[in-house]
Scaffold this active site. Structure first.
Site, PDB file in Angstrom:
ATOM      1  N   ILE A   1      -4.449   9.069  17.435  1.00  0.00           N
ATOM      2  CA  ILE A   1      -3.617   8.224  18.303  1.00  0.00           C
ATOM      3  C   ILE A   1      -2.746   7.286  17.459  1.00  0.00           C
ATOM      4  O   ILE A   1      -3.234   6.633  16.540  1.00  0.00           O
ATOM      5  CB  ILE A   1      -4.497   7.407  19.286  1.00  0.00           C
ATOM      6  CG1 ILE A   1      -5.134   8.349  20.313  1.00  0.00           C
ATOM      7  CG2 ILE A   1      -3.683   6.320  19.982  1.00  0.00           C
ATOM      8  CD1 ILE A   1      -6.080   7.673  21.289  1.00  0.00           C
TER       9      ILE A   1
ATOM     10  N   HIS B   1      -9.374   5.458  28.972  1.00  0.00           N
ATOM     11  CA  HIS B   1      -8.528   5.654  27.784  1.00  0.00           C
ATOM     12  C   HIS B   1      -9.319   5.245  26.534  1.00  0.00           C
ATOM     13  O   HIS B   1     -10.170   4.356  26.596  1.00  0.00           O
ATOM     14  CB  HIS B   1      -7.241   4.828  27.908  1.00  0.00           C
ATOM     15  CG  HIS B   1      -6.245   5.189  26.839  1.00  0.00           C
ATOM     16  ND1 HIS B   1      -6.304   4.648  25.571  1.00  0.00           N
ATOM     17  CD2 HIS B   1      -5.213   6.066  26.836  1.00  0.00           C
ATOM     18  CE1 HIS B   1      -5.330   5.177  24.836  1.00  0.00           C
ATOM     19  NE2 HIS B   1      -4.658   6.042  25.579  1.00  0.00           N
TER      20      HIS B   1
ATOM     21  N   GLU C   1      -7.814  13.481  23.905  1.00  0.00           N
ATOM     22  CA  GLU C   1      -7.088  12.700  22.882  1.00  0.00           C
ATOM     23  C   GLU C   1      -8.037  12.313  21.751  1.00  0.00           C
ATOM     24  O   GLU C   1      -8.806  11.352  21.909  1.00  0.00           O
ATOM     25  CB  GLU C   1      -6.555  11.390  23.478  1.00  0.00           C
ATOM     26  CG  GLU C   1      -5.475  11.527  24.499  1.00  0.00           C
ATOM     27  CD  GLU C   1      -4.705  10.213  24.669  1.00  0.00           C
ATOM     28  OE1 GLU C   1      -3.496  10.286  24.819  1.00  0.00           O
ATOM     29  OE2 GLU C   1      -5.319   9.127  24.636  1.00  0.00           O
TER      30      GLU C   1
ATOM     31  N   ALA D   1       2.566   7.996  23.882  1.00  0.00           N
ATOM     32  CA  ALA D   1       2.984   6.591  23.914  1.00  0.00           C
ATOM     33  C   ALA D   1       3.987   6.272  22.813  1.00  0.00           C
ATOM     34  O   ALA D   1       5.194   6.280  23.042  1.00  0.00           O
ATOM     35  CB  ALA D   1       1.753   5.688  23.796  1.00  0.00           C
ATOM     36  N   SER D   2       3.503   6.018  21.585  1.00  0.00           N
ATOM     37  CA  SER D   2       4.341   5.413  20.545  1.00  0.00           C
ATOM     38  C   SER D   2       5.590   6.205  20.206  1.00  0.00           C
ATOM     39  O   SER D   2       6.625   5.607  19.904  1.00  0.00           O
ATOM     40  CB  SER D   2       3.512   5.171  19.279  1.00  0.00           C
ATOM     41  OG  SER D   2       2.858   6.356  18.870  1.00  0.00           O
TER      42      SER D   2
ATOM     43  N   LYS E   1       1.340   1.427  27.090  1.00  0.00           N
ATOM     44  CA  LYS E   1       0.341   0.547  26.440  1.00  0.00           C
ATOM     45  C   LYS E   1       0.778  -0.925  26.539  1.00  0.00           C
ATOM     46  O   LYS E   1       1.331  -1.326  27.568  1.00  0.00           O
ATOM     47  CB  LYS E   1       0.098   1.001  25.001  1.00  0.00           C
ATOM     48  CG  LYS E   1      -0.416   2.453  24.934  1.00  0.00           C
ATOM     49  CD  LYS E   1      -0.981   2.852  23.611  1.00  0.00           C
ATOM     50  CE  LYS E   1      -1.570   4.257  23.708  1.00  0.00           C
ATOM     51  NZ  LYS E   1      -2.149   4.737  22.462  1.00  0.00           N
TER      52      LYS E   1
ATOM     53  N   GLY F   1      -0.374  11.461  18.954  1.00  0.00           N
ATOM     54  CA  GLY F   1       0.595  11.850  17.935  1.00  0.00           C
ATOM     55  C   GLY F   1       1.731  12.732  18.405  1.00  0.00           C
ATOM     56  O   GLY F   1       2.523  13.212  17.599  1.00  0.00           O
TER      57      GLY F   1
ATOM     58  N   ASN G   1       2.392   6.657  28.571  1.00  0.00           N
ATOM     59  CA  ASN G   1       1.573   5.447  28.661  1.00  0.00           C
ATOM     60  C   ASN G   1       2.225   4.412  27.760  1.00  0.00           C
ATOM     61  O   ASN G   1       2.217   4.571  26.538  1.00  0.00           O
ATOM     62  CB  ASN G   1       0.149   5.781  28.188  1.00  0.00           C
ATOM     63  CG  ASN G   1      -0.722   4.547  28.020  1.00  0.00           C
ATOM     64  OD1 ASN G   1      -0.394   3.482  28.541  1.00  0.00           O
ATOM     65  ND2 ASN G   1      -1.821   4.698  27.303  1.00  0.00           N
TER      66      ASN G   1
HETATM   67  O1  G3P Z   1      -2.243   7.382  25.977  1.00  0.00           O
HETATM   68  C1  G3P Z   1      -1.489   7.991  24.999  1.00  0.00           C
HETATM   69  C2  G3P Z   1      -2.081   7.924  23.664  1.00  0.00           C
HETATM   70  O2  G3P Z   1      -3.241   7.270  23.450  1.00  0.00           O
HETATM   71  C3  G3P Z   1      -1.442   8.594  22.556  1.00  0.00           C
HETATM   72  O3  G3P Z   1      -0.761   7.606  21.862  1.00  0.00           O
HETATM   73  O4  G3P Z   1       0.957   6.732  20.398  1.00  0.00           O
HETATM   74  O5  G3P Z   1      -0.362   8.737  19.704  1.00  0.00           O
HETATM   75  O6  G3P Z   1       1.309   8.938  21.524  1.00  0.00           O
HETATM   76  P1  G3P Z   1       0.346   8.032  20.812  1.00  0.00           P
END
Ligand code: G3P
Length: 225
Positions: free
Chosen positions: A149, A96, A144, A205-206, A14, A184, A12
């Protein structure tokens, strides 16, 4: 029932600067290359404005990050499942943590996606919500915990009980639902831990979007499968 092959890594992107426009296409191409090289299924959720043109240039599935349960017609500024499908989306995230909706709209969107042939991935924040959503017959649930996150602290290691608890409750209610976890996640080890907890993959994502070399991170991620 979802047509997506599992295990799966869903990226994702974002609304990060690093995933806008051409950067988003580069991330989609990196996912595509990693799928071709590893055989592991990847999916990308481009920024909403970018989904159409990116979907036309990659073979991996592109999912919307969010859709609205509004009817086709007089509905200014909302993002409709029908529009997403027309643009080339093969599925969507729903609810989400950064774009929560009502349970009534989650239910309506799951039904609408089923009618249109869009795969739906409903995000949940705890075991109880995972159980509630399982009764709505989604294709996939991604657990999640919001507090993890974007932290780089992987749910699969920091809070394994929320993952195993969600897998158990969801499967008791509806064994056909595919369970993923996210928050994470950034390494192959995190993915391996997620699979060992009973999930069929991860949503992240990140860890990829903000990496200096996203493809290298993606290759490491799929090595955990
Ligand atoms: O949709 C993926 C998410 O919310 C997790 O984000 O940056 O922790 O991988 P992240």
């Amino acid at each position: 029932m979802s047509k997506i092959e599992t295990p799966v890594v869903i990226l994702n992107v974002k609304a990060y600067q690093e995933s806008m426009g051409k950067n988003g296409l580069a991330l989609a191409k990196a996912c595509e290359e990693v799928t071709e090289e590893s055989g592991v299924s990847t999916i990308i959720c481009p920024q909403q404005f970018d989904l159409g043109w990116i979907a036309r240039q990659v073979k991996i599935p592109c999912f919307a990050q969010h859709l609205d349960a509004k009817d086709v017609g007089s509905a200014t500024g909302w993002v409709l499942p029908e529009t997403a499908k027309e643009a080339g989306a093969q599925g969507t995230l729903i609810n989400h943590a950064e774009h929560r909706i009502t349970i009534a709209d989650i239910d309506a969107l799951i039904t609408r996606c089923q009618t249109l042939g869009l795969t739906n991935v409903v995000c949940t924040n705890n075991i109880q919500v995972s159980a509630a959503v399982a009764s709505l017959n989604p294709d996939m649930i991604a657990i999640e915990p919001p507090e993890l996150i974007g932290t780089g602290v992987p749910v699969s290691k920091a809070d394994p009980d929320i993952v195993t608890g969600s897998v158990t409750r969801v499967k008791e209610i509806n064994k056909d639902v595919v369970v993923l976890c996210g928050a994470g996640i950034s390494t192959g080890e995190d993915v391996k831990a997620a699979i060992e907890l009973g999930t069929a993959g991860v949503l992240l994502a990140s860890g990829v979007v903000k990496a200096d070399d996203p493809k290298t991170v993606l290759l490491d991620l799929v090595s955990g499968i």
